[in-house]
Scaffold this active site. Structure first.
Site, PDB file in Angstrom:
ATOM      1  N   VAL A 286     -23.057  15.288 -37.169  1.00 34.76           N
ATOM      2  CA  VAL A 286     -23.988  15.730 -38.201  1.00 34.76           C
ATOM      3  C   VAL A 286     -25.267  16.172 -37.489  1.00 34.76           C
ATOM      4  O   VAL A 286     -25.589  15.659 -36.418  1.00 34.76           O
ATOM      5  CB  VAL A 286     -24.301  14.592 -39.204  1.00 34.76           C
ATOM      6  CG1 VAL A 286     -23.118  14.311 -40.082  1.00 34.76           C
ATOM      7  CG2 VAL A 286     -24.759  13.306 -38.506  1.00 34.76           C
TER       8      VAL A 286
ATOM      9  N   TYR B 230     -32.170   8.630 -25.166  1.00 31.90           N
ATOM     10  CA  TYR B 230     -30.738   8.411 -24.973  1.00 31.90           C
ATOM     11  C   TYR B 230     -30.412   8.268 -23.496  1.00 31.90           C
ATOM     12  O   TYR B 230     -29.533   7.487 -23.106  1.00 31.90           O
ATOM     13  CB  TYR B 230     -29.936   9.562 -25.579  1.00 31.90           C
ATOM     14  CG  TYR B 230     -29.822   9.507 -27.080  1.00 31.90           C
ATOM     15  CD1 TYR B 230     -28.725   8.905 -27.686  1.00 31.90           C
ATOM     16  CD2 TYR B 230     -30.811  10.050 -27.894  1.00 31.90           C
ATOM     17  CE1 TYR B 230     -28.613   8.845 -29.068  1.00 31.90           C
ATOM     18  CE2 TYR B 230     -30.721   9.996 -29.273  1.00 31.90           C
ATOM     19  CZ  TYR B 230     -29.621   9.397 -29.862  1.00 31.90           C
ATOM     20  OH  TYR B 230     -29.514   9.339 -31.220  1.00 31.90           O
TER      21      TYR B 230
ATOM     22  N   CYS C 196     -29.283   9.562 -38.398  1.00 34.88           N
ATOM     23  CA  CYS C 196     -29.184  10.398 -37.196  1.00 34.88           C
ATOM     24  C   CYS C 196     -30.425  11.274 -37.020  1.00 34.88           C
ATOM     25  O   CYS C 196     -30.788  12.026 -37.924  1.00 34.88           O
ATOM     26  CB  CYS C 196     -27.937  11.279 -37.307  1.00 34.88           C
ATOM     27  SG  CYS C 196     -27.824  12.539 -36.015  1.00 34.88           S
TER      28      CYS C 196
END
Length: 322
Positions: A129, A192, A61
């Site tokens: 996270v 994204y 991530c």
């Protein structure tokens, strides 16, 4: 409107466009539990005490990767322990499948979700996270990733290693905030926005915005070694985690394919320079990164096939920016 679980949390595709949900647990860990001079204090304040907290992250991530890098750069490895989740997760939670028996060896949990629910039994949002967990209670403290790295520098300074870098130089802080804002909105989140666009118009707009920003960064880094000059700052950490994933994931998987990172001379040299700096490249696991994106994002890659390339050896080639 539809929702999607991304590595940064629960986000939404509305009218074809991608909108990241930036609502996190706003608690902060501060020196002696004091009220900080800057930033939000909506949540509780927790004292910065060595050994009290565990940083739960995932090398896959980019948002968690920031915290792993900053912890390493500042020499906080013996002050805040690190738990690592595996590269894949389901709709419920990140899991500790890299550990023996699938349990975090310190917290004793199989799913990060358990720490969230110990603090908030009805927690309604995505399990994200990085997360900081209090070891003794097993409860989530915060998952507010921009403030986690900010406070690792500002609030844990009594515990930094000798000679730790000044990641937030006072003289450049105002300009750095502007740079980081643009990096986040247009690059970190921009990839994204391309990848999760729900319409051609939304994708075209996202693509154009991303490459305007990358062209700006290419020009900026042509005349300076790092984003703010001659020394590494938090701004570099925040940009690096996206660049490290660009050719392996974002170029193809997220359709950010005008050029590869390796075709942008200044950005590619800069990215290799950072990768070869202790605390950066040693936090990168390209296999975990590719597995996360290509397996978890089944709506984008329904076959679940993980690409074999690119060759990570290119990251160790001379960068010429010393």
């Amino acid at each position: 409107m539809s929702d999607t679980q991304t590595s940064g949390g629960q986000s939404y595709v509305e009218e074809g466009g991608f909108d990241r949900d930036m609502t996190y647990v706003p608690d902060r860990i501060t020196r002696e539990g004091r009220t900080p001079e800057h930033g939000p204090v909506e949540g509780e304040l927790w004292p910065a005490e060595p050994g009290r907290y565990r940083l739960v992250a995932a090398k896959a991530c980019p948002w968690a990767n920031r915290a792993i890098i900053v912890r390493s750069l500042l020499g906080l490895e013996d002050v805040i322990s690190l738990g690592l989740c595996g590269p894949t997760h389901d709709e419920r939670s990140w899991t500790f499948d890299l550990d023996p028996d699938g349990r975090d060896p310190v917290l004793g949990i199989e799913r990060l979700q358990e720490a969230y629910f110990r603090r908030f039994p009805d927690y309604p949002r995505g399990i994200t996270v990085p997360a900081v967990v209090e070891v003794s209670s097993g409860k989530l403290v915060t998952n507010d990733f921009p403030w986690i790295t900010h406070d690792l520098f500002h609030e844990w300074r009594d515990h930094h290693r000798a000679g730790a870098p000044d990641l937030w130089p006072v003289a450049q802080r105002a300009e750095m905030e502007d740079v980081m804002k643009r990096v986040f909105t247009e690059v970190n989140n921009g990839v994204y926005r391309c990848g999760f666009a729900g319409s051609q118009d939304a994708y075209d707009d996202a693509y154009d915005r991303l490459w305007v920003a990358l062209d700006w960064l290419e020009e900026r880094l042509t005349g300076r070694r790092y984003l703010m000059g001659d020394a590494v700052t938090e701004a570099d950490v925040r940009l690096f985690t996206t660049l490290a994933r660009f050719d392996a994931v974002y170029h193809g998987h997220f359709k950010c394919n005008r050029q590869k990172l390796t075709e942008l001379p200044a950005l590619w040299g800069y990215a290799r320079d950072l990768f070869q700096t202790p605390g950066f490249g040693d936090t990168i696991d390209f296999d975990q990164i590719k597995t996360h994106y290509y397996v978890v994002h089944a709506d984008i890659n329904p076959t679940g096939i993980v690409p074999a390339g690119p060759d990570p050896a290119v990251w160790l080639e001379p960068h010429g920016r010393g």
